[in-house]
Design an enzyme around this catalytic site. Structure first.
Site, short mmCIF file in Angstrom:
data_model
loop_
_atom_site.label_atom_id
_atom_site.label_comp_id
_atom_site.label_asym_id
_atom_site.label_seq_id
_atom_site.Cartn_x
_atom_site.Cartn_y
_atom_site.Cartn_z
N ASP A 99 -24.75 -4.42 -24.50
CA ASP A 99 -23.45 -4.71 -25.10
C ASP A 99 -22.38 -4.47 -24.04
OD1 ASP A 99 -21.64 -5.13 -27.32
OD2 ASP A 99 -23.19 -4.24 -28.58
N ASP A 196 -18.69 -8.05 -26.57
CA ASP A 196 -18.02 -7.50 -27.74
C ASP A 196 -16.60 -8.07 -27.87
OD1 ASP A 196 -18.06 -5.22 -29.76
OD2 ASP A 196 -16.24 -4.75 -28.64
N ASP A 337 -22.28 -4.33 -38.15
CA ASP A 337 -20.92 -4.33 -38.68
C ASP A 337 -20.84 -4.77 -40.14
OD1 ASP A 337 -19.59 -3.45 -36.39
OD2 ASP A 337 -19.45 -5.47 -35.56
C1 GLC Z 1 -17.12 -5.28 -32.30
C2 GLC Z 1 -18.28 -4.36 -32.63
C3 GLC Z 1 -17.80 -3.30 -33.57
C4 GLC Z 1 -16.70 -2.52 -32.89
C5 GLC Z 1 -15.60 -3.43 -32.39
C6 GLC Z 1 -14.71 -2.73 -31.40
O1 GLC Z 1 -16.68 -5.97 -33.42
O2 GLC Z 1 -19.35 -5.09 -33.13
O3 GLC Z 1 -18.83 -2.44 -33.98
O4 GLC Z 1 -16.19 -1.57 -33.76
O5 GLC Z 1 -16.10 -4.56 -31.72
O6 GLC Z 1 -15.37 -2.53 -30.19
#
Ligand code: GLC
Length: 574
Positions: A99, A196, A337
């Protein structure tokens, strides 16, 4: 031989490191644990892993607030443990993508610590600073998007929590530092990245205020209570209006081109998948992201044949229209999420059947598939009951906002929080029917409570021993997909497109044609494909049926059981 790249035919499996496997018995998942489970993952039949963030982090956002991009969180192990994990994955032909969080760092990252220390330090311009809050923008997690720093007598901008300051991507030094971090992992041999929240990297340069007559907490509360069609429509409009100036800016394309060029320097077809459904981020099909997720598929209360058909028609048309090379689809129904598939798309009566149907959908549609750890055993959402258990800060923030500022009763606030927090779908993986689901030793308190339904067969060990389990079903489907060129690479041809009860389509490759029928209804169906061009006059050689049919070959008239998944090769008569 197929012309597909590995990431096109692959099924990815998302590992949420904190909750996957606890190798050292401290209640938190780690690399030792993941490595011990690689044989399980290989036996499941997936081809690649997406690892949610494993970097050092103060964990305000469960690892999505990174304080060092080139290291491993100590609770997950050492860099050596990571290398062993990567090596052992590769030995099993399992690729690994990481990620990459580009929009923001943790406020404890040394870059931010330096940046916030004065107005004239070398990193003073690495984040987004303003003398006074220039507008009413909100953070999507915790209220105001501008937070004051006394050392600078200035405010910094954060799209997410205040512990997640946005980087200033207009600064070339930021870019260089982040691309160096990407190279660090590519040099170690990782196969790519999931990017992300890329849409949030740039903001409207005019800093246009939003027009919603509410704060974030008020909007969340309004959304919780919205019932009538008008209120529901207004809620969607407000969410869009509140944030539309804070994401989706064109500058992201140039960044993606740069990052793609870096990946292309490496051997082994390294890949990028964006956490966004905007196909524009695939550029001309060859110069930005390799994949973006088909999130519109999951953006619905109920998955129906009509919804899937419309989704496919629209997405595939857009993907095919990319100028240099057709884009490749990427389907998923769940991640860390959102509510777990089993809970979210189930209905009170047919959870089990629907879970099987949805798995078959993702694994037979055209495109790369992403699964989320635990879905293969039917893990469900687990509702927390006490605010002290909540680890997802956006949940605890909301609880306190509505209890303190709006006077909502704590019991109601807790029920709402349990629903909205992402903790419910991040609980520890259920490995056995032993206490703590075999995730951690029994005397240990796990970082999030274990869902007690591990005692009722929702665990890996029990399902391994039961040939009719969901786990065996996933493994079987994954084998069928792997051995079928049509399911991996074939074109999608929808059939019987007016039908509400079932979704039927053919996947057609050069050397194989496969008919897939998903009966979304609780009815027995009698279907006739004799006048359907792609199937009529052929025999059907059954590759898979959730009704466990014994017959090998049948004609184009078919009787389907309620909720049956039927997959057959279309064998043209000579
Ligand atoms: C993305 C991730 C989530 C996180 C957000 C901020 O949406 O999947 O889990 O809180 O980014 O990094």
């Amino acid at each position: 031989m197929s012309n597909l790249k590995w990431w096109q035919s692959a099924v990815f499996y998302q590992i949420y490191p904190r909750s996957f496997a606890d190798g050292n018995g401290d209640g938190i998942g780690d690399f030792k644990g993941i490595t011990e489970k690689l044989n399980y993952i290989a036996a499941l039949g997936v081809d690649a892993l997406w690892l949610s963030p494993h970097f050092p982090s103060p964990n305000w956002d469960c690892g999505y607030d990174i304080s060092d991009y080139c290291n491993v969180a100590p609770e997950y192990g050492s860099m050596e443990d990571f290398k062993v994990f990567l090596d052992e994955s590769h030995k099993r032909n399992i690729r690994v993508i990481l990620d990459l969080v580009l929009n923001h760092t943790s406020d404890e990252h040394s870059w931010f610590v330096e940046s916030r220390s004065s107005r004239d330090n070398p990193k003073a311009d690495w984040y987004v600073w303003a003398d006074t809050p220039p507008n009413n923008w909100q953070s999507c997690f915790d209220g105001e998007a501008w937070t004051y720093v006394p050392e600078r007598d200035q405010y910094y901008y954060h799209y997410f929590m205040k512990q997640q300051p946005d980087l200033n991507w207009h600064n070339p030094e930021v870019k260089k530092a982040m691309w160096d971090a990407a190279r660090f992992w590519l040099d170690l041999g990782v196969d790519g990245f999931r990017l992300d929240a890329l849409g949030t990297i740039f903001e409207d340069p005019n800093l246009t205020p939003h027009t919603v007559p509410m704060t974030l907490a008020e909007l969340r509360r309004f959304s919780d209570l919205a019932k009538t069609p008008e209120e529901l429509e207004l809620k969607d409009k407000y969410w869009n209006d509140m944030f539309k100036n804070q994401w989706g800016q064109l500058g992201v394309h140039d960044l993606m081109k740069e990052l793609r060029a870096i990946l292309d320097e490496y051997e082994g077809d390294r890949m990028l998948v964006g956490e966004d459904d905007n196909i524009d981020y695939m550029g001309n099909g060859n110069d930005e992201l390799h994949l973006v997720f088909n999130f519109p598929l999951m953006r619905t209360e109920t998955i129906t044949p009509d919804h899937v058909r419309e989704n496919q028609t629209e997405r595939l048309k857009q993907l095919d229209a990319l100028s240099a090379k057709k884009g490749w689809p990427c389907n998923t129904l769940g991640n860390h999420d959102c509510s777990r598939i089993y809970t979210r798309y189930g209905n009170k009566l047919h959870h089990a059947e629907l879970a099987r149907l949805h798995a078959a959908l993702v694994l037979t549609m055209k495109g790369t598939a992403f699964l989320y750890n635990g879905e293969e055993i039917g893990m469900t959402d687990h509702m927390l009951t006490d605010i002290s258990q909540v680890k997802d800060t956006m949940g605890s923030w909301y609880y306190h906002a509505i209890v303190t500022d709006m006077g909502v009763h704590p019991d109601e606030a807790m029920a709402r929080t349990a629903e909205m927090t992402r903790d419910k779908n991040r609980t520890p993986m259920q490995w056995t029917s032993h206490p703590n689901a075999g995730f951690s030793p029994m005397e240990v308190s796990t970082w999030l409570p274990v869902n007690p339904n591990y005692k009722n067969g929702i665990n890996v060990r029990d399902q391994e021993q039961n040939p009719s389990s969901l786990l065996h079903y996933y493994k079987h489907l994954l084998r069928v997909r792997k051995s079928s060129s049509a399911l991996k690479e074939g074109e999608y041809i929808p059939l019987h497109t007016e039908q509400k009860d079932y979704f039927a389509f053919v996947r057609q490759a050069d050397k194989q044609s496969v008919l897939v029928i998903l009966n979304f209804s609780n009815n027995h169906l009698e279907l006739n494909f004799s006048t359907t061009k792609e199937v009529g006059g052929s025999n059907l050689k059954i590759l898979f049926s959730s009704a466990e049919r014994r017959i090998e070959e049948i004609s184009s008239t078919l009787k389907l059981n309620p909720f049956e998944v039927f997959i057959a090769e279309v064998v043209h008569s000579k």
